[in-house]
Design an enzyme around this catalytic site. Sequence first.
Site, PDB file in Angstrom:
ATOM      1  N   THR A 153       0.756  -1.088   0.043  1.00  0.00           N
ATOM      2  CA  THR A 153       0.077  -0.157  -0.001  1.00  0.00           C
ATOM      3  C   THR A 153       0.915   1.351  -0.089  1.00  0.00           C
ATOM      4  O   THR A 153       1.395   1.460  -0.979  1.00  0.00           O
ATOM      5  CB  THR A 153      -0.904   0.090   1.362  1.00  0.00           C
ATOM      6  OG1 THR A 153      -0.377  -0.373   2.447  1.00  0.00           O
ATOM      7  CG2 THR A 153      -2.070  -1.111   1.083  1.00  0.00           C
ATOM      8  N   LYS A 175       3.977  -7.023   3.779  1.00  0.00           N
ATOM      9  CA  LYS A 175       3.884  -5.716   3.500  1.00  0.00           C
ATOM     10  C   LYS A 175       3.891  -4.785   5.069  1.00  0.00           C
ATOM     11  O   LYS A 175       3.218  -5.538   5.947  1.00  0.00           O
ATOM     12  CB  LYS A 175       2.753  -5.409   2.715  1.00  0.00           C
ATOM     13  CG  LYS A 175       1.193  -5.766   3.224  1.00  0.00           C
ATOM     14  CD  LYS A 175       0.511  -4.964   4.091  1.00  0.00           C
ATOM     15  CE  LYS A 175       0.669  -3.360   3.366  1.00  0.00           C
ATOM     16  NZ  LYS A 175      -0.136  -2.420   4.498  1.00  0.00           N
ATOM     17  N   THR A 186       0.296  -3.272  11.438  1.00  0.00           N
ATOM     18  CA  THR A 186      -0.602  -3.248  10.216  1.00  0.00           C
ATOM     19  C   THR A 186       0.043  -3.664   9.179  1.00  0.00           C
ATOM     20  O   THR A 186       1.059  -3.223   8.345  1.00  0.00           O
ATOM     21  CB  THR A 186      -1.055  -1.807   9.599  1.00  0.00           C
ATOM     22  OG1 THR A 186      -2.455  -1.675   9.541  1.00  0.00           O
ATOM     23  CG2 THR A 186      -0.737  -1.472   8.343  1.00  0.00           C
ATOM     24  N   GLU A 266       6.376   4.548   7.381  1.00  0.00           N
ATOM     25  CA  GLU A 266       6.004   5.764   6.627  1.00  0.00           C
ATOM     26  C   GLU A 266       6.852   6.878   6.975  1.00  0.00           C
ATOM     27  O   GLU A 266       6.700   7.280   8.323  1.00  0.00           O
ATOM     28  CB  GLU A 266       4.587   6.192   6.869  1.00  0.00           C
ATOM     29  CG  GLU A 266       3.853   5.165   6.063  1.00  0.00           C
ATOM     30  CD  GLU A 266       2.402   5.087   6.401  1.00  0.00           C
ATOM     31  OE1 GLU A 266       1.580   4.506   5.792  1.00  0.00           O
ATOM     32  OE2 GLU A 266       1.926   5.904   7.459  1.00  0.00           O
ATOM     33  N   ASN A 388      -0.164  10.419   6.219  1.00  0.00           N
ATOM     34  CA  ASN A 388      -1.409  10.142   6.957  1.00  0.00           C
ATOM     35  C   ASN A 388      -2.423  11.180   7.059  1.00  0.00           C
ATOM     36  O   ASN A 388      -3.509  10.829   7.518  1.00  0.00           O
ATOM     37  CB  ASN A 388      -1.027   9.546   8.186  1.00  0.00           C
ATOM     38  CG  ASN A 388      -0.438   8.195   8.029  1.00  0.00           C
ATOM     39  OD1 ASN A 388      -1.115   7.264   7.915  1.00  0.00           O
ATOM     40  ND2 ASN A 388       0.724   8.073   8.096  1.00  0.00           N
ATOM     41  N   THR A 393      -7.324  10.742   0.058  1.00  0.00           N
ATOM     42  CA  THR A 393      -7.732  11.590  -0.855  1.00  0.00           C
ATOM     43  C   THR A 393      -6.601  11.476  -2.151  1.00  0.00           C
ATOM     44  O   THR A 393      -5.681  10.728  -2.029  1.00  0.00           O
ATOM     45  CB  THR A 393      -7.522  13.304  -0.178  1.00  0.00           C
ATOM     46  OG1 THR A 393      -6.121  13.397   0.203  1.00  0.00           O
ATOM     47  CG2 THR A 393      -8.372  13.304   0.891  1.00  0.00           C
TER      48      THR A 393
END
Length: 393
Positions: A153, A175, A186, A266, A388, A393
């Site tokens: 992702t 992942k 996650t 991230e 995040n 969007t």
Amino acid sequence: MKACQGQGITFPRGFQAAGLFAGFKRAKKDFSLVYSEEPCAAAGVFTSNSVKAAPVLLSQQKLPNGFGAANAVAIVSGVANACTGEQGLENEAKKVAWVAGELGLPPERVLTASTGVIGKHLDVGKLLALKGLKAALSDSGLAALDAAQAILTTDSVEKTVAVQGKGFRVAGMAKGSGMIHPNMATMLAVICSDAVIDAAALKAALKQAVDKSFNMISVDGDMSTNDCVFALANGASGVKPSVAEFQEALDFVCLELAKKIVADGEGATKTFAVKVKGAAREAQAVAFAKAVASSNLVKAAIHGGDLNWGRVFSAMGSTGQAFDLGKVALFVGPVKVFNGGGPQEFDKALALEVLSARHLEILVDLGIGRASATAFGCDLSEEYVKINSAYCT
């Protein structure tokens, strides 16, 4: 033990894989399949979040008590199918039925997982439109790479590890980049082996490996609804390794995958390990290591190269576990900053050099026992907030 470079999930004998574009994401591959024609002993470890996605609930049914049998794992990326009610469960069952039909399997032999935005329904029609699923499967390295890429992702890179044991092989793909927190993150992972091992033993080995790896990492302190780690063993090598031999290989694959998840956190610019030793009990060492690795204040300090070591003790104190500061020594890399109840004089230039490195280690010696544990984390950057703040969007 060393990783076999260039090898992926199809390295163990008898496993095939595919990564396809179904349209859940705008352009990238988003459907991943791992398959063994021979039936496999199967085991699974799932998120401890009380809010569980439809694929988690369905796979848990297929692996009562965490183990059973399976031939395939099917993963959709881009749609979590979480918080979608009865319709979500129905859609997940249709997904499994479609995969099973394409592979000529009973539905109970197909495990399922998903990752992506929570609250969106799975459009099964996009899967039904895929043709020639079984023909797309291959044991090639390219197929393994496609499968690993199709589960990503916000990840920036695929994560695969493979090892060669004494006559048997273990390989995994994973992942994970955000919503990474112990118990579990996650993250999704599929681990395959051609070793001969029964399902109950595979479950025990997987739990032990996960406790030392995926349950000891933190990116941001948020726990997901969709976490799954699956292990499949088809026995195609004909080799039944000792418990210790198999555990060593599985531990290695899980830990290396976990480290790759942290490194790809991230917005991450640095990674760090928190080693706690000299504890009275392993549970105490685990609690302290996790707390420090999960602390946003520690992460922010590491990002900024700020030697604010008091945040380490603050995180440890939040666990409710007792310790005696008078016996504790704290090191950042080789630099001792605290010992015997008080701060130490240290080389500030060396400390800044340590903090500027891409990876560093924090060592806490409690000085009361022999138990130890290590957790892994990454820094918390402005880029994490940016990613995040606009995920949907």
